[in-house]
Design an enzyme around this catalytic site. Structure first.
Site, PDB file in Angstrom:
ATOM      1  N   GLU A   1      40.282-148.219 -12.594  1.00  0.00           N
ATOM      2  CA  GLU A   1      39.444-149.145 -13.392  1.00  0.00           C
ATOM      3  C   GLU A   1      40.101-149.494 -14.724  1.00  0.00           C
ATOM      4  O   GLU A   1      39.425-149.687 -15.739  1.00  0.00           O
ATOM      5  CB  GLU A   1      38.044-148.562 -13.660  1.00  0.00           C
ATOM      6  CG  GLU A   1      37.219-148.280 -12.455  1.00  0.00           C
ATOM      7  CD  GLU A   1      37.169-149.426 -11.479  1.00  0.00           C
ATOM      8  OE1 GLU A   1      37.401-150.576 -11.867  1.00  0.00           O
ATOM      9  OE2 GLU A   1      36.932-149.138 -10.297  1.00  0.00           O
TER      10      GLU A   1
HETATM   11  C1  LIG Z   1      42.655-142.645  -5.640  1.00  0.00           C
HETATM   12  C2  LIG Z   1      42.813-144.048  -6.111  1.00  0.00           C
HETATM   13  C3  LIG Z   1      41.828-144.972  -5.844  1.00  0.00           C
HETATM   14  C4  LIG Z   1      41.962-146.288  -6.282  1.00  0.00           C
HETATM   15  N1  LIG Z   1      41.007-147.229  -5.954  1.00  0.00           N
HETATM   16  C5  LIG Z   1      41.248-148.540  -6.202  1.00  0.00           C
HETATM   17  C6  LIG Z   1      40.383-149.559  -5.675  1.00  0.00           C
HETATM   18  O1  LIG Z   1      39.367-149.275  -5.038  1.00  0.00           O
HETATM   19  N2  LIG Z   1      40.706-150.859  -5.908  1.00  0.00           N
HETATM   20  C7  LIG Z   1      41.799-151.220  -6.621  1.00  0.00           C
HETATM   21  O2  LIG Z   1      42.038-152.408  -6.778  1.00  0.00           O
HETATM   22  N3  LIG Z   1      42.641-150.285  -7.138  1.00  0.00           N
HETATM   23  C8  LIG Z   1      42.395-148.961  -6.932  1.00  0.00           C
HETATM   24  N4  LIG Z   1      43.245-148.000  -7.415  1.00  0.00           N
HETATM   25  C9  LIG Z   1      44.407-148.416  -8.175  1.00  0.00           C
HETATM   26  C10 LIG Z   1      44.280-148.081  -9.660  1.00  0.00           C
HETATM   27  O3  LIG Z   1      43.327-148.911 -10.253  1.00  0.00           O
HETATM   28  C11 LIG Z   1      45.697-148.222 -10.264  1.00  0.00           C
HETATM   29  O4  LIG Z   1      46.446-147.106  -9.806  1.00  0.00           O
HETATM   30  C12 LIG Z   1      45.661-148.298 -11.772  1.00  0.00           C
HETATM   31  O5  LIG Z   1      45.116-149.537 -12.170  1.00  0.00           O
HETATM   32  C13 LIG Z   1      47.060-148.161 -12.396  1.00  0.00           C
HETATM   33  O6  LIG Z   1      47.984-149.012 -11.771  1.00  0.00           O
HETATM   34  P1  LIG Z   1      49.368-148.406 -11.258  1.00  0.00           P
HETATM   35  O7  LIG Z   1      49.061-147.232 -10.407  1.00  0.00           O
HETATM   36  O8  LIG Z   1      50.139-149.509 -10.651  1.00  0.00           O
HETATM   37  O9  LIG Z   1      50.075-147.847 -12.535  1.00  0.00           O
HETATM   38  P2  LIG Z   1      51.005-148.694 -13.634  1.00  0.00           P
HETATM   39  O10 LIG Z   1      50.297-149.960 -13.902  1.00  0.00           O
HETATM   40  O11 LIG Z   1      52.354-148.734 -13.043  1.00  0.00           O
HETATM   41  O12 LIG Z   1      50.902-147.734 -14.831  1.00  0.00           O
HETATM   42  C14 LIG Z   1      51.680-146.531 -14.972  1.00  0.00           C
HETATM   43  C15 LIG Z   1      51.534-146.007 -16.412  1.00  0.00           C
HETATM   44  O13 LIG Z   1      52.067-146.966 -17.335  1.00  0.00           O
HETATM   45  C16 LIG Z   1      51.096-147.337 -18.290  1.00  0.00           C
HETATM   46  N5  LIG Z   1      51.238-148.774 -18.579  1.00  0.00           N
HETATM   47  C17 LIG Z   1      51.282-149.793 -17.691  1.00  0.00           C
HETATM   48  N6  LIG Z   1      51.436-150.954 -18.340  1.00  0.00           N
HETATM   49  C18 LIG Z   1      51.480-150.672 -19.661  1.00  0.00           C
HETATM   50  C19 LIG Z   1      51.606-151.452 -20.850  1.00  0.00           C
HETATM   51  N7  LIG Z   1      51.703-152.782 -20.808  1.00  0.00           N
HETATM   52  N8  LIG Z   1      51.623-150.813 -22.043  1.00  0.00           N
HETATM   53  C20 LIG Z   1      51.498-149.466 -22.101  1.00  0.00           C
HETATM   54  N9  LIG Z   1      51.380-148.680 -21.022  1.00  0.00           N
HETATM   55  C21 LIG Z   1      51.356-149.270 -19.808  1.00  0.00           C
HETATM   56  C22 LIG Z   1      49.751-147.041 -17.647  1.00  0.00           C
HETATM   57  O14 LIG Z   1      48.743-146.832 -18.628  1.00  0.00           O
HETATM   58  C23 LIG Z   1      50.085-145.785 -16.842  1.00  0.00           C
HETATM   59  O15 LIG Z   1      50.005-144.655 -17.658  1.00  0.00           O
HETATM   60  C24 LIG Z   1      43.100-146.670  -7.024  1.00  0.00           C
HETATM   61  C25 LIG Z   1      44.096-145.718  -7.304  1.00  0.00           C
HETATM   62  C26 LIG Z   1      43.970-144.435  -6.841  1.00  0.00           C
HETATM   63  C27 LIG Z   1      45.082-143.457  -7.107  1.00  0.00           C
END
Ligand SMILES: Cc1cc2nc3c(=O)[nH]c(=O)nc-3n(C[C@H](O)[C@H](O)[C@H](O)COP(=O)(O)OP(=O)(O)OC[C@H]3O[C@@H](n4cnc5c(N)ncnc54)[C@H](O)[C@@H]3O)c2cc1C
Length: 606
Positions: free
Chosen positions: A447
């Site tokens: 979220e």
């Molecule tokens: C168990 C589980 C259930 C989920 N359920 C859903 C779902 O139902 N629907 C859905 O759509 N998604 C879902 N997700 C996805 C989840 O919302 C994402 O994993 C989350 O938004 C983070 O995206 P990412 O994993 O690509 O991490 P990234 O975006 O790659 O982030 C990695 C790290 O970098 C940091 N970061 C990224 N960009 C920046 C920036 N510009 N400046 C500073 N820091 C930054 C982040 O804060 C984080 O600490 C789920 C994930 C999991 C693991």
């Protein structure tokens, strides 16, 4: 395996009956004559019983039968089926909150706390379905509403939210999923891959309606060009029955740290060019601007509140278990006494009390923040007084990122503290606290990661209406501290809150000024500032509760359970103010120092 639903609802009764002005909510037209204060105990007791008898028994199955992809299907644990049916029959399944008889949100969310603590992955089906149906209700055309809502609100079909893609996580603007118009202007062809979709596939319901973000061919790049589609797993027939497959294929279910009763699926839409979705709202305008992100934010904002709420629910389960264990586990003797004195339950040790008190105080702070905010949701929706509604909406704006990020960050710490209370047994799966910690970690990530919440607070909510919304929010705390002339033995705590408020304003001014010269300070410190924001607000709310609890305690004799409960509330507020809120002063010192070593350090040095 640990089936251990240890919980109680005494605190919730205090919150609704002694602290919040619940009478005001029950008097709104929507609830008048249906619910009143007399019903509070019964509603909370029934929900607790359902949590204990219907939901908690499904909890172990998440670990023994984790959701996996098997021959193209993702079966739910067997116990989920009868429990879900029972939830629906008892009014705790998905449902239209606009219907007569729906509970006030603040009461409903308290009841949900017990159900989520009992087994969150099962309750996730309810939350996701309600969120997805809510989007169709708000933005779908009449045909979509007629076709989908009865099936979803009855629990026959489930829902999901599909934002994330392998290359588009925090930055949803980078998603690659696309949509093409067809001859039917409501219907688009959909193609793309979504990953990490919670309960993205399962056989609990006969159909699953995915709410998918995708870019209509030719629409603007970034978040601006995104639209929202309802994409069913099976395309419904005109008579409402489930029709042919809609070309949504599950290619993987993640193997995760926790949440094993939740299928986190990778879904391919339109591999065979045969996936259709119904556009919600209007197509992109002449500048290629779609309505999808703004629409999805309705579900995301609800889900951010829900995420903080779940974090609190699971930490509460860990806390209640830790308290029970600490009363039963005998180890060591009282500090400073002879070896000849009897061994004592570990709850008598100072450091175990410290750990339990950190959990109790932070948990009650989280509850205060969350239920105050859900209370504002009821006011914002149903008050006839426009000023009252506006105030509530403005408080919700500021509180939402605090609920999401403060509660989910603290939940990880609190569940770790619960494990520590158990010692080695906490690290074993024989007791429930290890699972609580595994399950709770995701809540700081999904979220919008908690960093994104902090940017929302500092980068957006601070500036809303040229800063007036946030200034109003601060005024609540200013007025509260100014009005505590006679602090009834709690003057030191009021002074600490006042000092923390002053420290907070200093760091806020500093960050706002530094935006022109050192913009990187804001993202470098925003997470810590969000925690400070939550601490000053929670400090105020717990003080309000302490004053009320002092009054109530006087009505009972010392030694009476009610007297202990109320004096416990006062001691808890003292602990939060004296042991936790001073972190705001330390954060102020760190922020004003403006250290940038984390960004200055050469990348190779990591
Ligand atoms: C168990 C589980 C259930 C989920 N359920 C859903 C779902 O139902 N629907 C859905 O759509 N998604 C879902 N997700 C996805 C989840 O919302 C994402 O994993 C989350 O938004 C983070 O995206 P990412 O994993 O690509 O991490 P990234 O975006 O790659 O982030 C990695 C790290 O970098 C940091 N970061 C990224 N960009 C920046 C920036 N510009 N400046 C500073 N820091 C930054 C982040 O804060 C984080 O600490 C789920 C994930 C999991 C693991």
């Amino acid at each position: 395996m640990a089936t251990s639903f240890v919980f109680n609802n005494r605190e919730h009764k205090f919150l609704l009956k002694d602290w919040l002005d619940s009478e005001k909510i029950f008097n709104y037209d929507k609830y008048k004559g249906i619910y009143d204060m007399e019903d509070v105990d019964m509603l909370l007791d029934v929900a607790l019983t359902i949590a204990e008898e219907v939901v908690a028994p499904t909890s172990d199955d998440c670990e023994t039968h984790p959701m996996k992809l098997k021959d193209g299907n993702v079966p739910v644990p067997d116990s989920f089926r009868s429990a879900y049916k029972s939830l629906i029959e008892n009014g705790w399944g998905p449902g239209d909150e606009q219907e007569e008889g729906a509970l006030p949100q603040v009461v409903h969310s308290m009841c949900s706390e017990f159900l989520e603590a009992a087994n969150y992955p099962l309750m996730q089906f309810v939350g996701l379905t309600n969120g997805a149906a809510g989007l169709i209700q708000s933005f779908g055309d009449e045909a979509a509403k007629d076709q989908y809502l009865p099936k979803m609100f009855s629990g026959e079909w489930a829902g999901t939210m599909c934002l994330t893609e392998p290359g588009g996580g925090s930055d949803v603007g980078d998603i690659l999923s696309k949509a093409w118009p067809t001859d039917d202007k409501r219907v688009y062809k959909i193609k793309g891959t979504k990953c990490f979709i919670s309960q993205g596939d399962h056989d609990l319901t006969e159909n699953i309606v995915h709410l998918v973000l995708a870019r209509v061919d030719g629409a603007a790049p970034g978040t601006k060009g995104i639209s929202l589609f309802a994409v069913p797993k099976y395309w419904p027939e005109a008579d409402g029955s489930v029709g042919e497959s809609n070309d949504v294929i599950t290619i993987a279910v993640e193997h995760k740290l926790g949440m094993n009763g939740s299928a986190t699926a990778m879904l391919n839409f339109g591999d065979n060019d045969n996936c259709r979705g119904i556009l919600l709202g209007s197509p992109p305008d002449e500048n290629g601007v779609g309505q999808g992100m703004a629409q999805m934010f309705q579900m995301v904002n609800g889900a951010r509140m829900g995420t903080g709420h779940t974090a609190m629910s699971i930490s509460a389960l860990a806390y209640h278990n830790a308290v029970q264990y600490a009363k039963e586990r005998v180890q060591g003797r009282k500090f400073g006494l002879s070896k000849k004195t009897p061994r004592v339950p570990i709850i008598e040790h100072e450091d175990v009390r410290r750990m339990l008190m950190i959990q109790k105080a932070t948990l009650e702070a989280m509850r205060a923040l969350i239920y105050q905010t859900y209370y504002y949701f009821d006011v914002a929706k149903h008050s006839k007084d426009e000023a009252d509604r506006n105030k509530a909406k403005r408080r919700i704006e500021v509180n939402t990122p605090l609920v999401k990020a403060y509660c989910s960050d603290k939940a990880w710490e609190l569940t770790a503290e619960a494990i520590q209370v158990y010692g080695g047994y906490g690290y074993s799966e024989e007791y429930p606290v290890a699972r609580c910690a595994r399950d709770v970690k995701i809540l700081s990530i999904w979220e919008g990661t908690n960093f994104i919440q902090s940017l929302d607070l500092v980068g957006r909510k601070w500036q809303l209406e040229k800063g007036a919304v946030f200034q109003d929010w601060l005024t609540d705390i200013e007025e509260f501290t100014a009005n505590q002339k006679d602090s009834n033995g709690l003057s030191k705590e009021v002074d600490i809150l006042n000092e923390a408020l002053g420290a907070y304003k200093e760091m806020r001014n500093f960050i706002i000024k530094s935006m022109a010269t050192k913009p990187q300070l804001m993202p470098l410190y925003s997470t810590r500032i969000l925690h400070s924001t939550a601490m000053i607000y929670c400090g105020m709310l717990l003080m309000e509760q302490a004053f009320k609890a002092q009054e109530m305690a006087e009505k009972f004799d010392a030694g009476n359970a009610e007297h202990s409960f109320y004096t416990g509330k006062v001691e808890t507020a003292k602990f939060y103010l004296r042991n936790i809120v001073p972190q705001v002063m330390m954060t102020r010192d760190v922020v004003l120092d403006g250290d940038t070593s984390a960004v200055d350090i050469p990348e190779e040095a990591f």
